[in-house]
Structure formats: structure tokens, C-alpha cells
Design a protein around this motif. Structure first.
Motif, PDB file in Angstrom:
ATOM      1  N   LYS A 132       0.834  -1.205   0.000  1.00  0.00           N
ATOM      2  CA  LYS A 132       0.000   0.000   0.000  1.00  0.00           C
ATOM      3  C   LYS A 132       0.866   1.252   0.000  1.00  0.00           C
ATOM      4  O   LYS A 132       1.888   1.316   0.686  1.00  0.00           O
ATOM      5  CB  LYS A 132      -0.912   0.010   1.242  1.00  0.00           C
ATOM      6  CG  LYS A 132      -1.982   1.111   1.242  1.00  0.00           C
ATOM      7  CD  LYS A 132      -2.877   0.985   2.466  1.00  0.00           C
ATOM      8  CE  LYS A 132      -3.957   2.052   2.479  1.00  0.00           C
ATOM      9  NZ  LYS A 132      -4.923   1.889   1.368  1.00  0.00           N
TER      10      LYS A 132
ATOM     11  N   HIS B 172      -4.769   1.374  11.165  1.00  0.00           N
ATOM     12  CA  HIS B 172      -5.258   0.689   9.972  1.00  0.00           C
ATOM     13  C   HIS B 172      -5.826  -0.663  10.388  1.00  0.00           C
ATOM     14  O   HIS B 172      -5.388  -1.258  11.372  1.00  0.00           O
ATOM     15  CB  HIS B 172      -4.123   0.441   8.969  1.00  0.00           C
ATOM     16  CG  HIS B 172      -3.406   1.665   8.513  1.00  0.00           C
ATOM     17  ND1 HIS B 172      -3.658   2.275   7.307  1.00  0.00           N
ATOM     18  CD2 HIS B 172      -2.416   2.397   9.099  1.00  0.00           C
ATOM     19  CE1 HIS B 172      -2.856   3.324   7.152  1.00  0.00           C
ATOM     20  NE2 HIS B 172      -2.090   3.406   8.232  1.00  0.00           N
ATOM     21  N   THR B 173      -6.761  -1.159   9.612  1.00  0.00           N
ATOM     22  CA  THR B 173      -7.271  -2.508   9.811  1.00  0.00           C
ATOM     23  C   THR B 173      -6.685  -3.417   8.736  1.00  0.00           C
ATOM     24  O   THR B 173      -6.694  -3.078   7.550  1.00  0.00           O
ATOM     25  CB  THR B 173      -8.807  -2.543   9.729  1.00  0.00           C
ATOM     26  OG1 THR B 173      -9.346  -1.665  10.728  1.00  0.00           O
ATOM     27  CG2 THR B 173      -9.337  -3.948   9.970  1.00  0.00           C
TER      28      THR B 173
ATOM     29  N   TYR C 228      -1.864   6.825  13.635  1.00  0.00           N
ATOM     30  CA  TYR C 228      -2.944   6.300  12.803  1.00  0.00           C
ATOM     31  C   TYR C 228      -3.196   4.830  13.150  1.00  0.00           C
ATOM     32  O   TYR C 228      -2.311   4.131  13.643  1.00  0.00           O
ATOM     33  CB  TYR C 228      -2.575   6.389  11.321  1.00  0.00           C
ATOM     34  CG  TYR C 228      -2.291   7.784  10.826  1.00  0.00           C
ATOM     35  CD1 TYR C 228      -3.314   8.615  10.386  1.00  0.00           C
ATOM     36  CD2 TYR C 228      -0.978   8.273  10.797  1.00  0.00           C
ATOM     37  CE1 TYR C 228      -3.048   9.903   9.928  1.00  0.00           C
ATOM     38  CE2 TYR C 228      -0.702   9.552  10.344  1.00  0.00           C
ATOM     39  CZ  TYR C 228      -1.740  10.368   9.905  1.00  0.00           C
ATOM     40  OH  TYR C 228      -1.474  11.636   9.461  1.00  0.00           O
TER      41      TYR C 228
ATOM     42  N   TYR D  94      -5.326  -4.810  14.031  1.00  0.00           N
ATOM     43  CA  TYR D  94      -4.995  -3.397  13.867  1.00  0.00           C
ATOM     44  C   TYR D  94      -3.491  -3.162  13.748  1.00  0.00           C
ATOM     45  O   TYR D  94      -2.691  -3.737  14.496  1.00  0.00           O
ATOM     46  CB  TYR D  94      -5.559  -2.585  15.033  1.00  0.00           C
ATOM     47  CG  TYR D  94      -7.064  -2.679  15.144  1.00  0.00           C
ATOM     48  CD1 TYR D  94      -7.888  -2.309  14.070  1.00  0.00           C
ATOM     49  CD2 TYR D  94      -7.661  -3.162  16.297  1.00  0.00           C
ATOM     50  CE1 TYR D  94      -9.267  -2.406  14.164  1.00  0.00           C
ATOM     51  CE2 TYR D  94      -9.042  -3.257  16.400  1.00  0.00           C
ATOM     52  CZ  TYR D  94      -9.840  -2.883  15.325  1.00  0.00           C
ATOM     53  OH  TYR D  94     -11.204  -2.993  15.414  1.00  0.00           O
TER      54      TYR D  94
ATOM     55  N   ILE E  20      -4.533  -3.664   3.595  1.00  0.00           N
ATOM     56  CA  ILE E  20      -4.463  -2.675   4.668  1.00  0.00           C
ATOM     57  C   ILE E  20      -5.444  -1.550   4.355  1.00  0.00           C
ATOM     58  O   ILE E  20      -5.437  -0.980   3.264  1.00  0.00           O
ATOM     59  CB  ILE E  20      -3.044  -2.113   4.808  1.00  0.00           C
ATOM     60  CG1 ILE E  20      -2.058  -3.251   5.134  1.00  0.00           C
ATOM     61  CG2 ILE E  20      -2.978  -1.043   5.885  1.00  0.00           C
ATOM     62  CD1 ILE E  20      -0.611  -2.819   5.176  1.00  0.00           C
ATOM     63  N   SER E  21      -6.287  -1.210   5.308  1.00  0.00           N
ATOM     64  CA  SER E  21      -7.329  -0.203   5.112  1.00  0.00           C
ATOM     65  C   SER E  21      -6.742   1.202   5.066  1.00  0.00           C
ATOM     66  O   SER E  21      -5.562   1.435   5.354  1.00  0.00           O
ATOM     67  CB  SER E  21      -8.339  -0.275   6.257  1.00  0.00           C
ATOM     68  OG  SER E  21      -7.772   0.265   7.449  1.00  0.00           O
ATOM     69  N   ALA E  22      -7.597   2.153   4.735  1.00  0.00           N
ATOM     70  CA  ALA E  22      -7.234   3.560   4.841  1.00  0.00           C
ATOM     71  C   ALA E  22      -6.984   3.891   6.312  1.00  0.00           C
ATOM     72  O   ALA E  22      -7.539   3.252   7.212  1.00  0.00           O
ATOM     73  CB  ALA E  22      -8.349   4.435   4.288  1.00  0.00           C
ATOM     74  N   PRO E  23      -6.162   4.899   6.584  1.00  0.00           N
ATOM     75  CA  PRO E  23      -5.830   5.209   7.984  1.00  0.00           C
ATOM     76  C   PRO E  23      -6.957   5.935   8.708  1.00  0.00           C
ATOM     77  O   PRO E  23      -7.694   6.723   8.110  1.00  0.00           O
ATOM     78  CB  PRO E  23      -4.606   6.112   7.853  1.00  0.00           C
ATOM     79  CG  PRO E  23      -4.776   6.777   6.513  1.00  0.00           C
ATOM     80  CD  PRO E  23      -5.411   5.743   5.636  1.00  0.00           C
TER      81      PRO E  23
END
Length: 298
Positions: A132, A159-160, A157, A147, A170-173
Motif C-alpha cells: 500500500k 489501519h485494519t 494512525y 490493527y 491494509i485499510s485507509a488510515p
């Protein structure tokens, strides 16, 4: 699962076999032992030298150790690094890790494996794959499933991390409270306390003002507020790496291995890791060990 690396204890040794060289070294127990830390405690961390060679630093059985495997290299030195999980036995290991690149802004998935045959370790896998973008300026990664906590600039931050179809994503922060996270020099996930909406992730770290501190982040509502406790008010400002480990006969306690950028280290024992007090943390300096590779936290 957070795997703690198992490090060898031997004087500088080079063994050539099947095109691989194993190099290990350690200090003598008489020079490394700190009486306040029980001999059943072990704690390790990863580090990278300027040439990209992976190194592991550790303290176990009242001895320090340094281990590296030929071919266990990156083409760059991560600005932050964190193990996601691992497995293995006395003759194998497999590890999945995240590392942030110093210039391209990406976080990479590292996958490392090795086997030992006739006493010789050989790397069988060592890859780094882009996952990412948006991770430029990252200085710390801390992992507590699912997390990923990240310090970049003055911000913290979360992320999930998920695995749709088996692919790490990895998700958005999500920006968490606070504006002075740049003063936090080390940060390690310790445990999750509570259940349901009351669950909190507990992280421990050191700050530039000398504090050793614990933070408690609400899992369900991380942006609301972060509670914290100062465990020690002075003496921890020089450390750029902090790792915690496990004590076989003292499961309620924890060892802490702290390393400075100039290569000295200290080891401590916290007799009660959940009491939110640093009064029972004892230990001391291991001296100047030459541990100057860029060390992270585990």
C-alpha cells in the motif's frame, strides 16, 4: 501470533555450506547478566544494518546475542518494521512482516523462511512485495491483530488488516487523538484488555522527554480519547528501540530490551505487566554492545 526470534549464542562464527554462511555472535553471560532480570526471560528484536543485512539482537538466559543469516537482506533499510506472525521449530522458521520504504512511500510485505540442515541454516524465501502507498514518513509500526498502529510526523494512525481471498490488505488510515506523537520514539503493542465495546489495546513506549509510558486505545471508538499512564518519568529518552518478551516462570511479568542508536542497550524486568505502575520495573545497562544496526520494536 507475535513470534519472538530465537537467536544463537556463540562467538563470531562463519560456516560455509551449500553456498550459505551463518554468522552469529554473543556476549558472555558474565558480561551481560543483569541480576534483576530472571534467567527464564527472553526478548528479541529485528534490526537492519546500513547495507541491508538483517540482524537480530536478543537477551535470553542472562546472555546477549546477535544473529544474522547470509542472504537475509533488503535493498533498503526500513524506516519502520513490524512482524505480523511467524511459525517454526528448532530447524525451520517462517515469518511475515511489514516494512516501510525510506523513499517510495510504500509499505511492503516481507516473507522470510529458512531451514537448518546438518546444523547449517539456509534462507529458502526472502521476498518484499508492495502492499500500500501512503506510508511515507512512517517512523513506527505496532501490530495487534487486526490493527496496525502507525506513527508518522506528529500523528498516530490505525489501519485494519484483512485477508480477502488470502491477500493481505491494509485499510485507509484512521487518525487517532493527539498531536505530539513525534515525541514518541518507541511504541509496542502489548495486549488487549476487556471485551466487547470496553476492549482496549494497550501499547507501551518511550518518549524523547525520558518517559516510559503506557497508552490504552479503545478498539470500538479509537478516535474518542486515549488514556495513558507514565510508568517511569525519566531515563528512557535515549532509546530508539524497545521490545518486550516473555518469562517462562514469571508469566505475569515481562522483560524489556531497550537499545540506543549508538549501540548500547539496557534490559529490565517488570514483575507485573498489567498493574499500570512502573514502581516494580528493575534492571540496568548492558553497556556499549556495538548494536548500531537500525533496531525496531517487537
Amino acid at each position: 501470533m507475535r513470534q519472538k526470534s530465537i537467536l544463537s549464542a556463540a562467538s563470531a562464527l562463519a560456516v560455509a555450506a551449500t553456498g550459505i554462511v551463518l554468522i552469529t555472535s554473543s556476549s558472555e553471560a558474565s558480561l551481560a547478566a543483569v541480576g534483576d532480570v530472571p534467567a527464564d526471560c527472553s526478548v528479541f528484536t529485528a534490526a537492519y544494518r546500513a547495507d541491508g543485512q538483517r540482524v537480530s539482537y536478543g537477551y535470553s538466559g542472562s546472555k546477549t546475542s546477535v544473529t544474522s543469516y547470509a542472504g537475509d537482506k533488503l535493498a533498503w533499510v526500513p524506516t519502520a518494521h513490524q512482524q505480523l506472525g511467524g511459525s517454526g521449530d528448532t530447524d525451520t522458521f517462517n515469518s511475515s512482516e511489514l516494512a516501510t520504504h525510506p523513499t517510495d512511500g510504500y509499505v511492503y510485505l516481507q516473507q522470510r523462511s529458512a531451514t537448518r540442515t546438518d546444523g547449517v541454516w539456509k534462507m529458502t524465501k526472502n521476498t518484499a512485495t508492495r502492499v500500500k502507498a501512503g506510508f511515507g514518513g512512517t517512523t513506527i509500526l505496532a501490530w495487534g491483530y487486526p490493527y496496525l498502529y502507525r506513527v508518522a510526523g506528529t500523528a498516530l494512525y490505525r489501519h485494519t488488516v484483512t485477508y480477502p481471498n488470502g491477500v493481505l490488505t491494509i485499510s485507509a488510515p484512521v487518525k487517532l487523538p493527539g498531536t505530539a506523537w513525534n515525541t514518541v520514539k518507541t511504541l509496542v503493542f502489548e495486549r488487549t484488555e476487556g471485551t466487547g465495546t470496553a476492549a482496549v489495546d494497550v501499547l507501551i513506549g518511550s518518549k524523547s522527554n525520558g518517559e516510559l509510558k503506557e497508552w490504552r486505545i479503545k478498539r470500538a471508538t479509537p478516535t474518542s480519547s486515549i488514556a495513558s499512564t507514565v510508568l517511569r518519568s525519566v531515563g528512557w529518552g535515549a532509546f530508539t528501540s524497545l521490545s518486550t518478551g516473555y518469562c517462562q516462570n514469571h508469566p505475569n511479568g515481562r522483560p524489556l530490551l531497550a537499545i540506543t542508536a549508538t549501540g548500547s542497550a539496557s534490559v529490565h524486568f517488570d514483575a507485573n505487566k498489567t498493574d499500570r505502575s512502573g514502581a516494580d520495573i528493575k534492571g540496568g545497562s548492558l553497556g556499549l554492545l556495538g548494536w548500531t544496526a537500525r533496531a525496531y520494536g517487537q
